[in-house]
Design an enzyme around this catalytic site. Structure first.
Site, PDB file in Angstrom:
ATOM      1  N   GLY A 102     -33.763  62.432  75.142  1.00 47.24           N
ATOM      2  CA  GLY A 102     -33.547  62.294  73.708  1.00 47.24           C
ATOM      3  C   GLY A 102     -32.863  63.497  73.100  1.00 47.24           C
ATOM      4  N   ASP A 234     -40.940  67.886  71.211  1.00 49.20           N
ATOM      5  CA  ASP A 234     -42.390  67.803  71.033  1.00 49.20           C
ATOM      6  C   ASP A 234     -43.114  69.077  71.444  1.00 49.20           C
ATOM      7  OD1 ASP A 234     -41.986  65.227  70.213  1.00 49.20           O
ATOM      8  OD2 ASP A 234     -42.622  64.309  72.095  1.00 49.20           O
ATOM      9  N   GLY A 278     -44.195  63.173  68.445  1.00 53.07           N
ATOM     10  CA  GLY A 278     -45.350  63.592  69.229  1.00 53.07           C
ATOM     11  C   GLY A 278     -45.902  62.412  69.987  1.00 53.07           C
TER      12      GLY A 278
END
Length: 509
Positions: A102, A234, A278
Protein backbone atom coordinates in the site's frame (compact mmCIF):
# COMPACT_ATOMS: atom_id res chain seq x y z
CA UNK A 1 30.56 -19.91 -7.40
CA UNK A 2 31.06 -20.19 -3.67
CA UNK A 3 29.60 -22.42 -1.00
CA UNK A 4 25.91 -21.78 -0.48
CA UNK A 5 25.61 -22.98 3.12
CA UNK A 6 22.39 -22.91 5.16
CA UNK A 7 20.60 -19.70 4.17
CA UNK A 8 18.10 -20.01 7.04
CA UNK A 9 20.69 -20.40 9.82
CA UNK A 10 21.01 -17.24 12.00
CA UNK A 11 24.45 -15.67 11.91
CA UNK A 12 25.21 -15.25 15.61
CA UNK A 13 28.45 -14.03 17.18
CA UNK A 14 28.85 -14.49 20.93
CA UNK A 15 30.94 -12.27 23.22
CA UNK A 16 31.53 -11.59 26.90
CA UNK A 17 28.80 -11.10 29.50
CA UNK A 18 26.00 -12.54 27.38
CA UNK A 19 26.77 -10.37 24.35
CA UNK A 20 25.22 -11.71 21.13
CA UNK A 21 25.57 -10.11 17.70
CA UNK A 22 22.65 -11.13 15.49
CA UNK A 23 24.55 -10.37 12.31
CA UNK A 24 23.29 -9.92 8.76
CA UNK A 25 24.55 -12.06 5.85
CA UNK A 26 27.48 -10.93 3.70
CA UNK A 27 28.43 -11.75 0.12
CA UNK A 28 31.63 -13.37 1.37
CA UNK A 29 29.57 -15.95 3.28
CA UNK A 30 29.11 -17.77 -0.02
CA UNK A 31 31.52 -15.90 -2.35
CA UNK A 32 34.72 -15.82 -0.27
CA UNK A 33 37.06 -14.79 -3.09
CA UNK A 34 35.37 -11.64 -4.39
CA UNK A 35 37.72 -8.62 -4.47
CA UNK A 36 37.46 -5.47 -2.36
CA UNK A 37 38.10 -1.84 -3.28
CA UNK A 38 38.83 1.37 -1.36
CA UNK A 39 35.67 3.22 -0.46
CA UNK A 40 35.29 6.23 -2.81
CA UNK A 41 33.83 8.24 0.07
CA UNK A 42 37.36 8.95 1.27
CA UNK A 43 37.65 11.28 -1.73
CA UNK A 44 34.14 12.70 -1.39
CA UNK A 45 34.10 16.39 -0.36
CA UNK A 46 30.93 15.88 1.67
CA UNK A 47 32.58 13.28 3.90
CA UNK A 48 35.95 14.98 4.14
CA UNK A 49 34.65 17.32 6.82
CA UNK A 50 33.62 14.50 9.17
CA UNK A 51 35.94 13.41 11.97
CA UNK A 52 35.38 9.75 11.22
CA UNK A 53 34.79 8.61 7.66
CA UNK A 54 33.93 5.04 8.36
CA UNK A 55 32.13 2.89 10.90
CA UNK A 56 34.27 0.46 12.87
CA UNK A 57 33.55 -3.18 12.06
CA UNK A 58 32.93 -3.95 15.72
CA UNK A 59 30.32 -1.19 16.22
CA UNK A 60 26.97 -2.68 17.21
CA UNK A 61 23.63 -1.44 18.55
CA UNK A 62 21.90 -3.07 21.52
CA UNK A 63 18.31 -4.20 20.98
CA UNK A 64 17.07 -3.51 24.51
CA UNK A 65 18.25 -0.27 26.07
CA UNK A 66 17.21 -1.03 29.67
CA UNK A 67 19.30 -3.56 31.60
CA UNK A 68 19.85 -4.58 35.19
CA UNK A 69 23.34 -4.30 36.65
CA UNK A 70 23.78 -8.09 36.82
CA UNK A 71 21.94 -8.84 33.59
CA UNK A 72 23.37 -10.05 30.30
CA UNK A 73 24.24 -7.59 27.55
CA UNK A 74 21.76 -9.23 25.19
CA UNK A 75 21.12 -9.08 21.46
CA UNK A 76 22.95 -6.53 19.29
CA UNK A 77 22.69 -5.57 15.62
CA UNK A 78 25.38 -4.33 13.28
CA UNK A 79 25.62 -0.55 13.15
CA UNK A 80 24.89 1.06 9.79
CA UNK A 81 27.31 3.28 7.94
CA UNK A 82 30.10 3.33 5.33
CA UNK A 83 32.98 0.86 5.59
CA UNK A 84 36.61 1.33 4.53
CA UNK A 85 36.33 -1.39 1.90
CA UNK A 86 33.55 -1.90 -0.63
CA UNK A 87 32.75 -4.94 -2.75
CA UNK A 88 31.58 -3.14 -5.88
CA UNK A 89 33.22 -0.71 -8.27
CA UNK A 90 30.85 2.10 -9.25
CA UNK A 91 30.86 1.30 -12.96
CA UNK A 92 29.94 -2.37 -12.37
CA UNK A 93 26.94 -1.63 -10.16
CA UNK A 94 23.53 -2.08 -11.74
CA UNK A 95 20.69 -1.14 -9.38
CA UNK A 96 16.97 -1.77 -9.37
CA UNK A 97 14.48 -0.26 -6.92
CA UNK A 98 10.95 -1.57 -6.34
CA UNK A 99 8.02 -0.45 -4.18
CA UNK A 100 5.34 -2.93 -3.06
CA UNK A 101 2.16 -2.95 -0.99
CA UNK A 102 0.00 0.00 0.00
CA UNK A 103 0.85 3.67 -0.29
CA UNK A 104 2.61 5.48 2.52
CA UNK A 105 3.97 9.03 2.95
CA UNK A 106 7.70 9.06 2.18
CA UNK A 107 7.92 6.46 -0.59
CA UNK A 108 9.10 9.00 -3.15
CA UNK A 109 11.57 10.47 -0.66
CA UNK A 110 13.16 7.05 -0.14
CA UNK A 111 13.40 6.53 -3.91
CA UNK A 112 14.96 9.97 -4.35
CA UNK A 113 17.55 9.46 -1.63
CA UNK A 114 18.50 5.99 -2.87
CA UNK A 115 19.21 7.43 -6.31
CA UNK A 116 21.03 10.51 -5.05
CA UNK A 117 22.98 8.53 -2.45
CA UNK A 118 24.16 5.96 -5.01
CA UNK A 119 25.12 8.66 -7.51
CA UNK A 120 26.52 11.43 -5.33
CA UNK A 121 28.30 9.28 -2.73
CA UNK A 122 29.48 6.28 -4.77
CA UNK A 123 29.32 7.41 -8.40
CA UNK A 124 26.77 4.74 -9.42
CA UNK A 125 24.98 5.68 -12.66
CA UNK A 126 23.08 2.55 -13.72
CA UNK A 127 19.89 2.83 -11.67
CA UNK A 128 16.39 1.82 -12.75
CA UNK A 129 13.04 1.61 -11.05
CA UNK A 130 10.95 -1.52 -11.50
CA UNK A 131 7.60 -0.17 -12.64
CA UNK A 132 4.72 -1.92 -10.96
CA UNK A 133 6.50 -3.80 -8.18
CA UNK A 134 7.47 -7.48 -8.20
CA UNK A 135 5.40 -8.47 -11.25
CA UNK A 136 7.25 -5.86 -13.30
CA UNK A 137 9.92 -8.53 -13.70
CA UNK A 138 7.75 -10.88 -15.74
CA UNK A 139 4.23 -9.57 -16.53
CA UNK A 140 3.29 -8.11 -19.93
CA UNK A 141 4.19 -4.46 -20.55
CA UNK A 142 2.11 -1.69 -18.97
CA UNK A 143 1.60 -3.71 -15.78
CA UNK A 144 2.04 -1.39 -12.81
CA UNK A 145 2.14 -2.22 -9.15
CA UNK A 146 4.09 -4.16 -6.52
CA UNK A 147 5.98 -7.37 -7.26
CA UNK A 148 4.38 -7.35 -10.73
CA UNK A 149 7.07 -4.96 -11.92
CA UNK A 150 9.71 -7.68 -11.78
CA UNK A 151 7.83 -9.77 -14.36
CA UNK A 152 6.71 -7.07 -16.77
CA UNK A 153 10.23 -5.89 -17.58
CA UNK A 154 8.99 -2.32 -17.37
CA UNK A 155 11.73 -0.09 -16.02
CA UNK A 156 12.18 3.63 -15.48
CA UNK A 157 15.71 5.06 -15.71
CA UNK A 158 16.36 6.93 -12.47
CA UNK A 159 18.76 9.86 -12.31
CA UNK A 160 19.21 12.64 -9.74
CA UNK A 161 17.54 15.01 -12.21
CA UNK A 162 14.51 12.75 -12.65
CA UNK A 163 13.96 12.29 -8.91
CA UNK A 164 14.83 15.84 -7.89
CA UNK A 165 11.28 16.94 -7.03
CA UNK A 166 9.41 13.67 -6.49
CA UNK A 167 9.57 13.99 -2.69
CA UNK A 168 7.00 16.78 -2.98
CA UNK A 169 4.45 14.32 -4.34
CA UNK A 170 2.54 11.60 -2.55
CA UNK A 171 2.42 7.98 -3.67
CA UNK A 172 5.26 6.37 -5.62
CA UNK A 173 6.53 7.24 -9.08
CA UNK A 174 7.23 3.54 -9.66
CA UNK A 175 3.70 2.31 -9.03
CA UNK A 176 2.80 -0.43 -6.59
CA UNK A 177 0.45 -3.35 -6.01
CA UNK A 178 -0.12 -6.22 -3.64
CA UNK A 179 0.81 -9.85 -4.16
CA UNK A 180 2.28 -11.29 -7.35
CA UNK A 181 5.44 -12.72 -5.81
CA UNK A 182 6.97 -15.65 -7.72
CA UNK A 183 10.52 -16.02 -6.43
CA UNK A 184 12.01 -18.02 -9.30
CA UNK A 185 10.69 -15.64 -11.97
CA UNK A 186 11.91 -12.60 -10.07
CA UNK A 187 15.43 -13.98 -9.60
CA UNK A 188 15.48 -15.13 -13.23
CA UNK A 189 14.78 -11.54 -14.25
CA UNK A 190 17.39 -10.17 -11.85
CA UNK A 191 19.96 -12.58 -13.27
CA UNK A 192 19.02 -12.02 -16.93
CA UNK A 193 19.19 -8.24 -16.64
CA UNK A 194 22.41 -8.20 -14.64
CA UNK A 195 21.13 -6.40 -11.55
CA UNK A 196 23.56 -6.75 -8.63
CA UNK A 197 21.89 -4.46 -6.09
CA UNK A 198 18.17 -4.80 -5.42
CA UNK A 199 16.42 -2.36 -3.07
CA UNK A 200 12.94 -3.46 -1.97
CA UNK A 201 10.63 -1.01 -0.18
CA UNK A 202 7.59 -2.48 1.55
CA UNK A 203 5.94 -3.83 4.68
CA UNK A 204 6.25 -7.13 6.50
CA UNK A 205 4.76 -9.11 3.60
CA UNK A 206 7.09 -7.46 1.12
CA UNK A 207 10.07 -8.13 3.39
CA UNK A 208 9.08 -11.81 3.51
CA UNK A 209 9.26 -11.77 -0.27
CA UNK A 210 12.63 -10.00 -0.13
CA UNK A 211 13.92 -12.73 2.21
CA UNK A 212 12.88 -15.39 -0.31
CA UNK A 213 14.61 -13.49 -3.11
CA UNK A 214 17.81 -13.28 -1.05
CA UNK A 215 17.70 -17.02 -0.30
CA UNK A 216 17.24 -17.89 -3.99
CA UNK A 217 20.02 -15.49 -5.01
CA UNK A 218 22.33 -17.16 -2.49
CA UNK A 219 21.39 -20.66 -3.65
CA UNK A 220 22.39 -19.67 -7.17
CA UNK A 221 25.66 -18.16 -5.93
CA UNK A 222 24.97 -14.74 -7.47
CA UNK A 223 26.87 -11.61 -6.51
CA UNK A 224 23.63 -9.74 -5.82
CA UNK A 225 22.79 -7.69 -2.74
CA UNK A 226 19.17 -7.73 -1.58
CA UNK A 227 18.40 -4.83 0.77
CA UNK A 228 15.04 -3.98 2.31
CA UNK A 229 13.63 -0.69 3.54
CA UNK A 230 10.67 -1.36 5.86
CA UNK A 231 7.50 0.52 5.03
CA UNK A 232 4.20 0.46 6.86
CA UNK A 233 2.00 3.37 7.73
CA UNK A 234 0.60 1.35 10.65
CA UNK A 235 4.02 1.32 12.39
CA UNK A 236 3.67 -2.42 13.02
CA UNK A 237 7.21 -3.43 12.00
CA UNK A 238 8.98 -5.06 14.99
CA UNK A 239 12.45 -4.27 16.35
CA UNK A 240 12.77 -0.79 14.79
CA UNK A 241 11.71 2.33 16.71
CA UNK A 242 9.20 3.38 14.07
CA UNK A 243 8.51 3.11 10.36
CA UNK A 244 8.69 5.98 7.89
CA UNK A 245 5.43 7.77 7.16
CA UNK A 246 4.12 7.19 10.66
CA UNK A 247 4.84 10.71 11.94
CA UNK A 248 3.16 12.17 8.86
CA UNK A 249 0.14 9.90 9.33
CA UNK A 250 -0.28 10.91 12.98
CA UNK A 251 0.04 14.58 12.09
CA UNK A 252 -2.53 14.35 9.29
CA UNK A 253 -4.89 12.22 11.38
CA UNK A 254 -5.16 15.09 13.84
CA UNK A 255 -6.78 17.20 11.13
CA UNK A 256 -9.58 14.66 10.86
CA UNK A 257 -9.91 14.48 14.64
CA UNK A 258 -10.04 18.28 14.84
CA UNK A 259 -12.79 18.37 12.21
CA UNK A 260 -14.74 15.69 14.07
CA UNK A 261 -14.40 17.70 17.28
CA UNK A 262 -15.72 20.86 15.62
CA UNK A 263 -18.70 18.95 14.20
CA UNK A 264 -19.47 17.30 17.52
CA UNK A 265 -19.08 20.46 19.56
CA UNK A 266 -21.37 22.40 17.24
CA UNK A 267 -24.33 20.04 17.53
CA UNK A 268 -26.61 18.93 20.33
CA UNK A 269 -25.33 15.61 21.68
CA UNK A 270 -22.81 15.59 18.85
CA UNK A 271 -20.62 12.55 18.30
CA UNK A 272 -17.57 12.79 16.05
CA UNK A 273 -16.45 9.36 14.87
CA UNK A 274 -13.07 8.98 13.14
CA UNK A 275 -11.72 5.76 11.64
CA UNK A 276 -7.93 5.57 11.24
CA UNK A 277 -5.55 3.00 9.76
CA UNK A 278 -4.55 0.02 11.85
CA UNK A 279 -5.47 -3.40 10.48
CA UNK A 280 -3.84 -5.36 13.31
CA UNK A 281 -2.26 -2.64 15.45
CA UNK A 282 -3.55 0.63 16.83
CA UNK A 283 -0.45 2.79 16.88
CA UNK A 284 -1.83 5.56 14.65
CA UNK A 285 -5.11 5.76 16.56
CA UNK A 286 -3.29 5.75 19.91
CA UNK A 287 -0.66 8.37 19.03
CA UNK A 288 -3.09 10.63 17.15
CA UNK A 289 -5.48 10.52 20.12
CA UNK A 290 -2.67 11.35 22.53
CA UNK A 291 -1.47 14.22 20.37
CA UNK A 292 -4.94 15.64 19.73
CA UNK A 293 -6.27 16.04 23.30
CA UNK A 294 -9.78 16.27 21.81
CA UNK A 295 -10.46 12.53 21.90
CA UNK A 296 -12.81 11.09 24.54
CA UNK A 297 -12.37 7.44 23.62
CA UNK A 298 -9.92 5.46 21.47
CA UNK A 299 -10.53 1.85 20.43
CA UNK A 300 -7.81 -0.36 18.93
CA UNK A 301 -7.64 -4.02 17.82
CA UNK A 302 -5.39 -5.03 20.72
CA UNK A 303 -7.81 -3.91 23.44
CA UNK A 304 -11.03 -5.90 24.01
CA UNK A 305 -14.22 -3.90 24.43
CA UNK A 306 -17.95 -4.48 24.52
CA UNK A 307 -20.77 -2.22 23.44
CA UNK A 308 -23.83 -2.75 25.60
CA UNK A 309 -24.52 -3.19 29.29
CA UNK A 310 -22.92 -1.78 32.44
CA UNK A 311 -19.38 -0.54 31.77
CA UNK A 312 -19.82 -0.87 28.00
CA UNK A 313 -19.05 1.66 25.29
CA UNK A 314 -22.64 2.84 24.88
CA UNK A 315 -22.94 3.61 28.59
CA UNK A 316 -19.69 5.59 28.43
CA UNK A 317 -20.92 7.57 25.40
CA UNK A 318 -24.16 8.41 27.20
CA UNK A 319 -22.32 9.59 30.32
CA UNK A 320 -19.91 11.70 28.30
CA UNK A 321 -22.74 13.33 26.32
CA UNK A 322 -24.56 14.19 29.55
CA UNK A 323 -21.36 15.62 31.02
CA UNK A 324 -20.07 17.75 28.12
CA UNK A 325 -22.76 17.62 25.45
CA UNK A 326 -20.46 16.09 22.84
CA UNK A 327 -17.73 13.50 22.38
CA UNK A 328 -15.08 12.34 19.90
CA UNK A 329 -14.52 8.63 19.29
CA UNK A 330 -11.45 7.36 17.39
CA UNK A 331 -11.27 3.76 16.21
CA UNK A 332 -8.68 1.76 14.30
CA UNK A 333 -9.91 -0.09 11.22
CA UNK A 334 -9.06 -3.47 12.76
CA UNK A 335 -11.64 -3.33 15.56
CA UNK A 336 -14.29 -4.83 13.25
CA UNK A 337 -14.62 -8.52 12.47
CA UNK A 338 -12.77 -9.87 9.46
CA UNK A 339 -14.64 -11.27 6.50
CA UNK A 340 -13.95 -14.58 4.77
CA UNK A 341 -12.22 -12.84 1.84
CA UNK A 342 -8.49 -12.11 1.48
CA UNK A 343 -6.71 -9.50 -0.62
CA UNK A 344 -3.89 -10.33 -3.11
CA UNK A 345 -1.32 -10.06 -0.30
CA UNK A 346 -3.14 -12.70 1.73
CA UNK A 347 -4.51 -10.24 4.32
CA UNK A 348 -8.04 -10.87 5.57
CA UNK A 349 -10.52 -8.30 4.29
CA UNK A 350 -11.99 -6.25 7.12
CA UNK A 351 -15.50 -4.94 7.48
CA UNK A 352 -15.68 -1.16 7.45
CA UNK A 353 -15.25 -0.56 11.18
CA UNK A 354 -16.39 3.05 10.93
CA UNK A 355 -19.68 2.34 9.20
CA UNK A 356 -20.27 -0.62 11.51
CA UNK A 357 -19.64 1.44 14.64
CA UNK A 358 -21.69 4.41 13.41
CA UNK A 359 -24.68 2.18 12.71
CA UNK A 360 -24.44 0.39 16.05
CA UNK A 361 -24.35 3.70 17.94
CA UNK A 362 -27.30 5.08 15.98
CA UNK A 363 -29.32 1.89 16.45
CA UNK A 364 -28.65 1.82 20.19
CA UNK A 365 -29.76 5.38 20.89
CA UNK A 366 -32.74 5.05 18.56
CA UNK A 367 -33.82 1.92 20.44
CA UNK A 368 -33.27 3.35 23.91
CA UNK A 369 -34.91 6.69 23.02
CA UNK A 370 -33.09 8.33 25.91
CA UNK A 371 -31.57 11.13 23.86
CA UNK A 372 -31.26 12.33 20.29
CA UNK A 373 -27.73 12.20 18.93
CA UNK A 374 -26.02 13.84 15.96
CA UNK A 375 -23.25 11.59 14.66
CA UNK A 376 -20.72 12.62 12.02
CA UNK A 377 -18.41 9.95 10.60
CA UNK A 378 -15.04 10.85 9.04
CA UNK A 379 -12.76 8.37 7.23
CA UNK A 380 -9.48 10.10 6.19
CA UNK A 381 -7.66 6.84 5.35
CA UNK A 382 -6.80 7.44 1.71
CA UNK A 383 -6.17 11.16 2.22
CA UNK A 384 -3.53 10.29 4.81
CA UNK A 385 -1.88 7.55 2.72
CA UNK A 386 -1.56 9.77 -0.33
CA UNK A 387 0.09 12.89 1.07
CA UNK A 388 3.83 13.71 0.89
CA UNK A 389 5.90 13.09 3.99
CA UNK A 390 6.48 15.86 6.50
CA UNK A 391 9.85 17.31 7.50
CA UNK A 392 10.54 14.71 10.20
CA UNK A 393 9.80 11.78 7.89
CA UNK A 394 11.82 13.34 5.05
CA UNK A 395 14.92 13.38 7.27
CA UNK A 396 14.18 9.84 8.44
CA UNK A 397 13.74 8.57 4.86
CA UNK A 398 17.08 10.10 3.91
CA UNK A 399 18.88 8.23 6.70
CA UNK A 400 17.15 4.95 5.82
CA UNK A 401 18.05 5.21 2.14
CA UNK A 402 21.67 6.18 2.71
CA UNK A 403 22.04 3.43 5.33
CA UNK A 404 20.84 0.86 2.80
CA UNK A 405 23.27 2.15 0.17
CA UNK A 406 26.24 2.01 2.56
CA UNK A 407 25.32 -1.53 3.56
CA UNK A 408 24.92 -2.75 -0.03
CA UNK A 409 28.22 -1.27 -1.18
CA UNK A 410 29.93 -2.89 1.84
CA UNK A 411 28.68 -6.29 0.69
CA UNK A 412 25.98 -6.87 3.30
CA UNK A 413 22.85 -8.57 1.99
CA UNK A 414 19.63 -10.14 3.25
CA UNK A 415 19.07 -7.18 5.57
CA UNK A 416 16.70 -4.36 6.28
CA UNK A 417 17.56 -1.00 7.84
CA UNK A 418 16.04 0.93 10.72
CA UNK A 419 16.65 2.68 14.03
CA UNK A 420 16.93 0.64 17.21
CA UNK A 421 17.07 2.78 20.36
CA UNK A 422 17.82 5.79 18.19
CA UNK A 423 20.78 4.21 16.35
CA UNK A 424 20.38 2.97 12.79
CA UNK A 425 21.52 -0.56 12.11
CA UNK A 426 21.25 -3.56 9.79
CA UNK A 427 18.69 -6.17 10.82
CA UNK A 428 18.26 -9.68 9.37
CA UNK A 429 15.07 -10.13 7.34
CA UNK A 430 13.62 -12.74 9.68
CA UNK A 431 13.04 -10.11 12.38
CA UNK A 432 10.99 -7.88 10.10
CA UNK A 433 8.57 -10.49 8.79
CA UNK A 434 6.42 -10.39 11.95
CA UNK A 435 3.97 -7.73 13.11
CA UNK A 436 4.34 -5.42 16.08
CA UNK A 437 1.33 -4.57 18.22
CA UNK A 438 0.36 -2.16 20.97
CA UNK A 439 0.88 -3.79 24.36
CA UNK A 440 -2.12 -2.68 26.38
CA UNK A 441 -0.40 -3.42 29.69
CA UNK A 442 2.38 -0.99 28.71
CA UNK A 443 2.76 2.58 29.94
CA UNK A 444 1.93 4.17 26.58
CA UNK A 445 -1.57 2.71 26.57
CA UNK A 446 -1.93 3.79 30.21
CA UNK A 447 -0.97 7.33 29.14
CA UNK A 448 -3.72 7.22 26.53
CA UNK A 449 -6.31 6.07 29.08
CA UNK A 450 -5.19 8.82 31.43
CA UNK A 451 -5.45 11.42 28.66
CA UNK A 452 -8.93 10.46 27.44
CA UNK A 453 -10.20 9.36 30.88
CA UNK A 454 -11.93 6.45 29.17
CA UNK A 455 -12.50 3.10 30.88
CA UNK A 456 -10.27 0.22 29.89
CA UNK A 457 -13.33 -1.96 29.14
CA UNK A 458 -11.34 -4.80 30.72
CA UNK A 459 -11.72 -6.77 33.90
CA UNK A 460 -8.74 -7.58 36.11
CA UNK A 461 -8.68 -11.10 34.69
CA UNK A 462 -8.26 -9.68 31.18
CA UNK A 463 -5.29 -7.59 32.34
CA UNK A 464 -3.71 -10.63 33.99
CA UNK A 465 -4.08 -12.56 30.73
CA UNK A 466 -2.43 -9.70 28.78
CA UNK A 467 0.52 -9.62 31.19
CA UNK A 468 0.93 -13.34 30.79
CA UNK A 469 0.87 -13.20 26.97
CA UNK A 470 1.62 -9.59 25.96
CA UNK A 471 2.65 -10.51 22.40
CA UNK A 472 -0.70 -12.14 21.58
CA UNK A 473 -3.42 -9.52 22.15
CA UNK A 474 -6.88 -10.88 22.77
CA UNK A 475 -9.42 -10.43 19.99
CA UNK A 476 -11.86 -7.54 20.09
CA UNK A 477 -15.10 -8.58 21.81
CA UNK A 478 -18.25 -7.55 19.94
CA UNK A 479 -21.59 -8.91 21.01
CA UNK A 480 -24.66 -9.52 18.91
CA UNK A 481 -27.11 -6.62 18.76
CA UNK A 482 -29.99 -8.73 20.08
CA UNK A 483 -28.29 -9.57 23.40
CA UNK A 484 -29.86 -7.87 26.40
CA UNK A 485 -26.85 -7.07 28.52
CA UNK A 486 -28.88 -6.19 31.61
CA UNK A 487 -30.03 -9.76 32.12
CA UNK A 488 -28.13 -12.48 33.92
CA UNK A 489 -28.42 -14.60 30.79
CA UNK A 490 -26.49 -11.97 28.84
CA UNK A 491 -23.84 -11.83 31.55
CA UNK A 492 -23.41 -15.58 31.27
CA UNK A 493 -22.95 -15.25 27.51
CA UNK A 494 -20.25 -12.62 28.03
CA UNK A 495 -18.41 -14.90 30.47
CA UNK A 496 -18.68 -17.82 28.07
CA UNK A 497 -17.22 -15.71 25.26
CA UNK A 498 -14.32 -14.51 27.43
CA UNK A 499 -13.64 -18.07 28.57
CA UNK A 500 -13.65 -19.31 24.97
CA UNK A 501 -11.14 -16.63 23.98
CA UNK A 502 -8.87 -17.66 26.87
CA UNK A 503 -8.99 -21.31 25.81
CA UNK A 504 -8.19 -20.38 22.21
CA UNK A 505 -5.18 -18.39 23.35
CA UNK A 506 -3.88 -21.19 25.56
CA UNK A 507 -4.14 -23.64 22.69
CA UNK A 508 -2.47 -21.18 20.33
CA UNK A 509 0.48 -20.60 22.62
Amino acid sequence: MGTVGDVSEPKLVHGNCGYVLDDVPHLTDYLPDIPTYPNPLQNNPSYRVTKQYFVHDDDTVVQKAVHHKDGERGIHFRRQGPRQKVYFQPDEVKVCIVTCGGLCPGLNTVIRELVCGLDYMYGVKQIVGIEGGYKGFYDPPNSRGGYKGFYARNTIPLTPKFVDHIHRRGGTVLGTSRGGHVTSKIVDSIQDRGFNQVYIIGGDGTQKGAALIYEEVRRRGLKVVVAGIPKTIDNDIPIIDKSFGFDTAVEEAQRAISAAHVEAESAENGIGLVKLMGRHSGFIAMYASLASRDVDCCLIPESPFYLEGPGGLFEFIEKRLKYSGHMVLVIAEGVADTMDEVDPSGNKVLQDAGLWMAQRIKDHFAKEKKMTINLKYIDPTYMIRAIPSNASDNVYCTILAQSAVHGAMAGFTGFTVGPVNGRHCYIPFRHITKQNKVVITDRMWARLLSSTNQPSFMEKRDVDEEEKWPITPRPTIKLDANIDQSSSKATAKIEDKLQTLSVVEENHI
